[in-house]
Scaffold this active site. Structure first.
Site, PDB file in Angstrom:
ATOM      1  CG  HIS A  27      -2.359   0.213   0.899  1.00  0.00           C
ATOM      2  ND1 HIS A  27      -2.881   0.102  -0.361  1.00  0.00           N
ATOM      3  CD2 HIS A  27      -3.425   0.565   1.695  1.00  0.00           C
ATOM      4  CE1 HIS A  27      -4.177   0.341  -0.351  1.00  0.00           C
ATOM      5  NE2 HIS A  27      -4.529   0.639   0.884  1.00  0.00           N
ATOM      6  CG  ASN A  42      -9.213   3.907   3.854  1.00  0.00           C
ATOM      7  OD1 ASN A  42      -8.526   3.553   2.893  1.00  0.00           O
ATOM      8  ND2 ASN A  42      -9.829   3.039   4.648  1.00  0.00           N
TER       9      ASN A  42
END
Length: 313
Positions: free
Chosen positions: A102, A200
């Site tokens: 990520h 996020n």
């Protein structure tokens, strides 16, 4: 004397302050009439005319000369600020997320910042805009100089091994000069940002940056991982949807626009099948063989950095 004639002076020279003249008279013990002569010599007669009154014939114009603004300290024209570009690498902060799938966006940003400024191989990012930030003034390479002018229709460029001098074209028109020399170097101010608001909520850091530095969506490049692309594949798009990527969705919600460029790096396993537990997979570190393929010359990180550099041009 000045008190009795104050109305006259205020009407004639209302835009000026007489405080300096009165102060000079009192501090130097100047005679009031001498102060009046000093005041009269220092101020042109036509300076007291209003904007609706025409100045006497032959009086010089009081308007500042037209032209570029000058610096008071140097007396030179103030240069225009260079254009701004923002490159955002998405990822998660902290040592627990270093070298995870990520955090590919962080890896590319660090590689590109060091490439654009080789004088500082270990470029230090400072905490700012709810993330890590640094700035590089990137000097764009000069445009390639045209060596010759193509000839009539149907002529082709010389092939390798044809014996024709490099840089020339078959059918070049004689007597036509090549293109002019390139002008001064072009500079682009590149801002690098690695949000520390977690993946996020990446758009929050971007919004904090835009509150201080005005930048349009078209001047932004976002770099992130992509589960829909095979490992070692890099894809560039000028705009589009988030494609289900929560980091891009956050950026889009804060920008209120999809007209920003994005560079996606594939992390799909060699099997071609996404893992069932996707959240666990993206937070795992790359295996040693995968890290070697990422870090090697002309590998994934170098390829992505080169594509981001092309975007700057």
């Amino acid at each position: 004397f000045f008190r009795s004639n104050r109305v006259f002076f205020l009407r004639s020279f209302g835009h000026l302050s007489m405080r300096s003249v009165l102060l000079r008279c009192t501090t130097t013990r100047m005679d009031p009439f001498e102060a009046l002569r000093y005041f009269w010599r220092s101020v042109p007669v036509w300076a007291g005319f209003s904007s609706t009154t025409e100045a006497p014939a032959g009086a010089p114009s009081l308007q500042p000369p037209a032209g570029p603004s000058l610096s008071a300290s140097q007396g030179k024209a103030s240069p225009e600020p260079p254009p701004v570009r923002l490159i955002v690498g998405l990822g998660n902060p902290g040592k627990n997320f270093v070298d995870t799938r990520h955090n590919l966006g962080f890896m590319v940003v660090e590689r590109l910042a060091a490439k654009l400024d080789p004088s500082e191989p270990k470029r230090g990012f400072q905490k700012a805009f709810k993330g890590l930030h640094c700035t590089v003034d990137y000097v764009l390479p000069p445009p390639r100089k045209r060596k010759a002018v193509p000839g009539p229709k149907g002529t082709e460029a010389p092939e390798v091994g044809s014996g024709q001098p490099p840089g020339e074209v078959k059918g070049a028109v004689e007597g036509v000069p090549p293109s002019e020399e390139p002008g001064p170097p072009r500079i682009v101010r590149v801002h690098f940002l690695m949000p520390e608001t977690y993946m996020n909520v990446s758009g929050n850091a971007l919004d904090s940056f835009r509150a201080k530095v005005p930048v349009k969506p078209e001047q932004i490049l976002v770099i992130c991982d992509e589960i829909a692309l095979p490992f070692e594949k890099v894809k560039f798009k000028k705009n589009g949807s988030s494609g289900g990527h929560k980091g891009l969705a956050s950026v889009e919600s804060y920008l209120r626009s999809r007209n920003y460029a994005r560079l996606r790096l594939g992390i799909l396993p060699a099997t071609g099948v996404p893992p069932k537990d996707l959240a666990k997979f993206v937070l795992q570190r790359f295996s040693p063989p995968e890290m070697k393929r990422l870090q090697e010359p002309s590998g994934v990180l170098d390829t992505a950095a080169a594509m981001a550099e092309d975007w700057l041009r």
